[in-house]
Design an enzyme around this catalytic site. Structure first.
Site: not given
Length: 307
Positions: A228, A231
């Site tokens: 992601c 992240c």
């Protein structure tokens, strides 16, 4: 932000329809183990229950065999996590069962026909009623956008406004639901095996986050996953902080797909989330989305961390 699939469906409530009250002098789970419970067992009474009985109330009984059967339903890699977190699993089961009773009573009191509805729908209808007054202001939308600009991929506030509004609304609704669930044990008597809870309080802390919290140093825990965008943006930030604050503060990353129980215990519903704990292990701040290094360091300074 990437939505997580929660291990157990966290639920809803009908507090107004629950009438009994816990004994005023009883020792509650939250009294002796303040960091252990997250849901309906927060205010459960510690008691000496018959052998093999772990949780008991007017509406349910949960035994050791019930827990063992639930653990066996999960993949092997998850079973090991659940064995160390039986209390968490029991709390999820108890919450669902108690809320089903509460939601059905609420439906009956409001003359709602639920004859052909599944329990999940009945609970959801009650949930809708509980959170119906929750709203989001433009200021809250703007604040979230400003704090997570990088994660928006360059999109303008106008382009992201409705999406952010729904996200923030969901977060606020979840907080309301969580607080309601915690008070179930105040509205009716729920008992838990004192000896079992004591053992669980020790085993449930056998993980990097709880060990860091008990270390005597402040901690920053980033809950995220690979793949992601926000992240991945946190990865070099965490590496820099870990080196810079070695011996001064704990900088941890928890992969939520590999530590699903731990992530659920800490209420992680979207990623990334950075949770700050002071030197006593108490949570003092939580941020959702990408968090720049400079802002994390400001927060560490506020927490008394000196280089």
């Amino acid at each position: 932000m990437k939505k997580l699939i929660r291990i157990a469906a966290i639920v809803i409530i009908g507090l107004s329809s629950v009438i009994s009250t816990a004994e005023p002098n009883a020792i509650m789970v939250s009294d002796k183990y303040p960091d252990l419970a997250l849901g309906c067992l927060t205010y459960a009474k510690l008691a000496e229950l018959p052998a093999g009985i772990l949780v008991k109330s007017d509406d349910l009984t949960i035994s050791t065999s019930d827990i063992a059967k639930e653990i066996e339903k999960n993949p092997k890699e998850m079973q090991e996590q659940l064995k160390k977190n039986e209390f968490f699993l029991a709390e999820q089961i108890a919450t669902l069962k108690i809320l089903t009773v509460v939601a059905k009573k609420y439906a009956a009191d409001s003359n709602t026909d639920v004859k052909n509805k599944a329990d999940k729908e009945i609970i959801q209808a009650y949930f809708d009623n509980v959170v119906k007054s929750v709203s989001v202001t433009d200021a809250e939308v703007n604040q979230f956008y400003q704090e997570n600009k990088d994660a928006c991929g360059g999109a303008t506030l106008d382009a992201m406004k409705e999406q952010i509004k729904q996200y923030v609304l969901g977060q606020k609704q979840q907080l309301v639901v969580t607080e309601h669930i915690k008070t179930l044990g105040k509205k009716q008597t729920i008992e838990v095996s004192s000896s079992w809870v004591g053992a669980q309080a020790a085993s449930i802390k056998d993980n990097p986050v709880d060990k860091a919290r008990a270390s005597g140093n402040p901690s920053v825990v980033d809950f995220g996953a690979t793949g992601c965008r926000p992240c991945d943006m946190m990865t070099p930030v965490l590496a820099n902080l870990k080196e810079k604050y070695a011996g001064k503060a704990n900088i941890l990353f928890v992969h939520v797909k590999e530590e699903e129980v731990l992530a659920s215990r800490y209420g992680i519903q979207s990623i990334p989330v950075q949770v700050f704990f002071d030197k006593d292990g108490k949570e003092v701040f939580r941020h959702t989305g990408f968090y720049p290094q400079v802002d994390i360091e400001k927060k560490l300074t506020e927490m008394g961390v000196k280089l």
